[in-house]
Enzyme design. Structure first.
Site, PDB file in Angstrom:
ATOM      1  N   MET A 105      -8.927   8.107  -0.276  1.00 44.46           N
ATOM      2  CA  MET A 105      -9.794   8.516   0.844  1.00 44.46           C
ATOM      3  C   MET A 105     -10.352   9.914   0.580  1.00 44.46           C
ATOM      4  O   MET A 105      -9.614  10.785   0.120  1.00 44.46           O
ATOM      5  CB  MET A 105      -8.983   8.566   2.137  1.00 44.46           C
ATOM      6  N   HIS A 108      -1.253  -1.581  -4.070  1.00 38.88           N
ATOM      7  CA  HIS A 108      -2.510  -1.202  -3.425  1.00 38.88           C
ATOM      8  C   HIS A 108      -2.561   0.321  -3.300  1.00 38.88           C
ATOM      9  O   HIS A 108      -1.654   0.945  -2.746  1.00 38.88           O
ATOM     10  CB  HIS A 108      -2.582  -1.869  -2.050  1.00 38.88           C
ATOM     11  N   ASP A 164      -6.381  -6.358   4.559  1.00 37.82           N
ATOM     12  CA  ASP A 164      -5.771  -5.027   4.510  1.00 37.82           C
ATOM     13  C   ASP A 164      -5.831  -4.385   5.892  1.00 37.82           C
ATOM     14  O   ASP A 164      -6.910  -4.154   6.433  1.00 37.82           O
ATOM     15  CB  ASP A 164      -6.554  -4.186   3.494  1.00 37.82           C
ATOM     16  N   MET A 214     -12.057   4.379  -0.684  1.00 39.28           N
ATOM     17  CA  MET A 214     -12.736   4.647   0.595  1.00 39.28           C
ATOM     18  C   MET A 214     -13.440   5.975   0.409  1.00 39.28           C
ATOM     19  O   MET A 214     -13.051   6.997   0.986  1.00 39.28           O
ATOM     20  CB  MET A 214     -11.709   4.684   1.734  1.00 39.28           C
ATOM     21  N   MET A 243     -11.395  -5.924   5.470  1.00 40.05           N
ATOM     22  CA  MET A 243     -10.530  -5.003   6.217  1.00 40.05           C
ATOM     23  C   MET A 243     -10.172  -5.627   7.565  1.00 40.05           C
ATOM     24  O   MET A 243     -11.040  -6.154   8.266  1.00 40.05           O
ATOM     25  CB  MET A 243     -11.240  -3.667   6.466  1.00 40.05           C
ATOM     26  N   HIS A 290      -8.252   0.845  -3.947  1.00 36.62           N
ATOM     27  CA  HIS A 290      -9.180   0.682  -2.820  1.00 36.62           C
ATOM     28  C   HIS A 290      -9.860   2.023  -2.572  1.00 36.62           C
ATOM     29  O   HIS A 290      -9.263   2.938  -2.012  1.00 36.62           O
ATOM     30  CB  HIS A 290      -8.364   0.214  -1.598  1.00 36.62           C
ATOM     31  N   ASP A 338      -4.745   3.467  -1.997  1.00 34.55           N
ATOM     32  CA  ASP A 338      -5.820   3.842  -1.072  1.00 34.55           C
ATOM     33  C   ASP A 338      -6.320   5.248  -1.361  1.00 34.55           C
ATOM     34  O   ASP A 338      -5.589   6.218  -1.156  1.00 34.55           O
ATOM     35  CB  ASP A 338      -5.283   3.815   0.365  1.00 34.55           C
ATOM     36  N   SER A 391       0.841  -1.201   0.000  1.00 33.33           N
ATOM     37  CA  SER A 391       0.000   0.000   0.000  1.00 33.33           C
ATOM     38  C   SER A 391       0.877   1.252   0.000  1.00 33.33           C
ATOM     39  O   SER A 391       1.604   1.513   0.965  1.00 33.33           O
ATOM     40  CB  SER A 391      -0.887   0.009   1.241  1.00 33.33           C
TER      41      SER A 391
HETATM   42  C1  DX5 Z   1      -6.313   1.674   5.680  1.00 34.81           C
HETATM   43  C2  DX5 Z   1      -5.829   1.349   4.291  1.00 34.81           C
HETATM   44  C3  DX5 Z   1      -4.694   0.386   4.250  1.00 34.81           C
HETATM   45  C4  DX5 Z   1      -3.428   0.873   4.900  1.00 34.81           C
HETATM   46  C5  DX5 Z   1      -2.589  -0.333   5.264  1.00 34.81           C
HETATM   47  O1  DX5 Z   1      -7.457   2.423   5.593  1.00 34.81           O
HETATM   48  O2  DX5 Z   1      -6.878   0.788   3.532  1.00 34.81           O
HETATM   49  O3  DX5 Z   1      -4.452  -0.048   2.927  1.00 34.81           O
HETATM   50  O4  DX5 Z   1      -2.675   1.703   4.070  1.00 34.81           O
HETATM   51  O5  DX5 Z   1      -1.485   0.121   5.966  1.00 34.81           O
HETATM   52  P1  DX5 Z   1      -0.805  -0.726   7.119  1.00 34.81           P
HETATM   53  O6  DX5 Z   1      -0.273  -1.977   6.491  1.00 34.81           O
HETATM   54  O7  DX5 Z   1       0.256   0.199   7.612  1.00 34.81           O
HETATM   55  O8  DX5 Z   1      -1.853  -1.021   8.155  1.00 34.81           O
HETATM   56 ZN    ZN Z   2      -6.427  -0.217   1.606  1.00 37.70          ZN
END
Ligand code: DX5
Ligand code: ZN
Length: 222
Positions: free
Chosen positions: A36, A32, A174, A67, A136, A65, A34, A7
């Site tokens: 947000m 990955h 994740d 969010m 998750m 991903h 993310d 990620s």
């Molecule tokens: C959290 C994200 C994850 C996060 C994982 O909301 O979806 O993908 O970046 O990071 P680590 O491995 O540090 O928990």
């Molecule tokens: Zn993620």
């Protein structure tokens, strides 16, 4: 096959392209990404321009991903900027089937995601329609949290549903996954492993190799 999906949320953004290459050369097959929006989750990360620019420096599989609230509004934009698979949260939309169809129509793979409070059985009606279920293992929104072990029971439940239906759906985990707990996720039935801080802190290629040594073990082959 078990795949590591680092990620980039935990990457050093001033050296992002270089770190992605390093992870790829050390054996990561997915990346990955993310996204947000500050609404579905409290934080804001990055969006299309960043994805577009890293698309130019790597052919690695982009596991996006989302969010974000009402993801159906933006699936075309994410497909256009280079996503290979688009994961969205069941909790974020009232139109799960429509969102799945929209992503398929754009020629991309589809993943559905459940947050810790959502039961595993919520994915069952959609299992035949998707390529991946992302379970998750932390509350979505921030990197660097601790794995919630109770979420692994849901991984087990989703794996049984997939097997019962004779499907080949990927199961991704994740949040809080590190070389010292990844075996719990593999044993529970996950085959796509996301890790942010345990990959991008310190030496990326060594971290990826530590994960790959575990992921490649015969006992975890599916
Ligand atoms: C959290 C994200 C994850 C996060 C994982 O909301 O979806 O993908 O970046 O990071 P680590 O491995 O540090 O928990
Ligand atoms: Zn993620």
């Amino acid at each position: 096959m078990n795949i590591l999906s680092p990620s980039i949320l935990a990457a050093d953004f001033s050296r992002l392209g270089k770190q992605i290459k390093e992870a790829e050369h050390a054996g990561a097959r997915y990346l990955h990404i993310d996204v947000m929006d500050g609404v579905f989750v409290p934080d804001i990360s990055f969006g299309m321009p960043v994805i577009l620019s890293i698309r130019k420096c790597s052919d690695i599989f982009f596991d996006v991903h989302l969010m974000i609230h009402k993801p159906e509004r933006f699936v075309k934009e994410f497909a256009d900027c280079g996503a290979d698979l688009i994961n969205f949260h069941l909790e974020a939309t009232e139109d799960v089937t429509g969102t799945i169809q929209r992503i398929r129509f754009l020629g991309k793979k589809v993943g559905i995601t459940i947050s810790p409070e959502t039961p595993a059985k919520a994915v069952e009606p959609y299992l035949k329609l998707v390529d991946m279920v992302l379970v998750m293992t932390v509350k979505p929104g921030f990197g660097g949290q601790k794995l919630l072990p109770e979420c692994l029971g849901k991984v087990r439940e989703v794996r049984s549903m997939v097997l019962e239906k004779g499907l080949r759906t990927d199961i991704e985990v994740d949040g809080g996954i590190r070389p010292d707990n990844v075996e719990l996720a593999l044993e529970a039935g996950a085959n796509i492993i996301v890790s942010g801080s345990a990959v991008f802190q310190n030496r990326v290629s060594e971290n990826v190799k530590s994960f790959m040594n575990i992921l490649g073990q015969d006992k975890y082959k599916r």
